[in-house]
Design an enzyme around this catalytic site. Structure first.
Site, PDB file in Angstrom:
ATOM      1  N   ARG A 183      -3.190  10.091  -6.047  1.00  0.00           N
ATOM      2  CA  ARG A 183      -1.895  10.308  -5.393  1.00  0.00           C
ATOM      3  C   ARG A 183      -0.791  10.514  -6.437  1.00  0.00           C
ATOM      4  O   ARG A 183       0.138  11.295  -6.224  1.00  0.00           O
ATOM      5  CB  ARG A 183      -1.553   9.102  -4.498  1.00  0.00           C
TER       6      ARG A 183
ATOM      7  N   ARG B 299       1.021  -4.251  -8.474  1.00  0.00           N
ATOM      8  CA  ARG B 299       1.113  -4.267  -7.007  1.00  0.00           C
ATOM      9  C   ARG B 299      -0.139  -4.897  -6.390  1.00  0.00           C
ATOM     10  O   ARG B 299      -0.056  -5.633  -5.408  1.00  0.00           O
ATOM     11  CB  ARG B 299       1.330  -2.841  -6.473  1.00  0.00           C
TER      12      ARG B 299
END
Ligand code: ADP
Length: 190
Positions: free
Chosen positions: A127, A144
């Site tokens: 991505r 994250r």
């Protein structure tokens, strides 16, 4: 109906949430999207959030709680909501429970995606090449994932303890296959 959708970064949460919104007529509220819009507009909130987000860290609870409070209090927002990316910490979950209780509402269902970590990292790095999201660097991705495992998993337990069913969904497969799993679960909750 109030639903929560959880998933580690790269689990396809945003894509599936958009499908759920359409099929079940829920308003999809993504705190990540809201924050990215603030950053793009260069607002005060955006300025505060930008650096934190780029590093893959969570923005302060009070900031995000104020944003969600503002939206849920808005009479134009229906009481049929799918929250995506919130609550991410126990503090946020408690604040949400309180906001909902004031209106006589509660969380009705929770969906949590399960995807192996190597698949997540592969998807996010892909991505990064396609979309160029500022927090899709290897360092921010690792951070994250770490935040998700440490904090958000506790939020799932918080709801389990309250007797809210947490539906764990296998996030592997095509978008349609995954959505079919969700559809079955949400239909049962209605
Ligand atoms: P992802 O699930 O891919 O990490 P999101 O789009 O949900 O992405 O969120 C992107 C970033 O926005 C997070 O890494 C965090 O910095 C910030 N953010 C979004 N929601 C919250 C929240 N509820 N609490 C704190 N920070 C948040």
């Amino acid at each position: 109906m109030i639903g929560l959708i959880f998933g580690p970064p790269g689990s396809g949460k945003g894509t599936q949430a958009a499908h759920v919104e359409r099929e079940f007529k829920l308003s999809h509220l993504s705190t990540g999207d809201i924050l990215r819009a603030e950053v793009a507009r260069g607002t005060e909130i955006g300025k505060e959030a930008e650096r934190i987000m780029r590093a893959g860290d969570l923005v302060p609870d009070d900031l995000i709680i104020r944003i969600v409070q503002g939206i849920l209090r808005d009479p134009d927002v229906s009481s049929e909501v799918l929250l995506d990316g919130f609550p991410r910490t126990i503090e946020q979950a408690k604040a949400l429970d309180q906001m909902l209780a004031q209106e006589g509402h509660k969380v009705d269902f929770v969906i949590a995606f399960k995807v192996p970590e190597d698949v997540l990292i592969e998807r996010l790095l892909h991505r990064a090449e396609v979309e160029g999201r500022a927090d899709d660097t290897r360092e921010a991705i690792t951070e994250r994932m770490h935040e998700y495992k440490n904090l958000t998993a506790k939020v799932l337990d918080h709801y389990r303890k309250q007797g809210v069913k947490v539906h764990e969904i296998d996030g592997l497969g095509t978008v349609e296959e995954v959505f079919e799993r969700i559809r079955q679960v949400v239909n049962r909750e209605k």
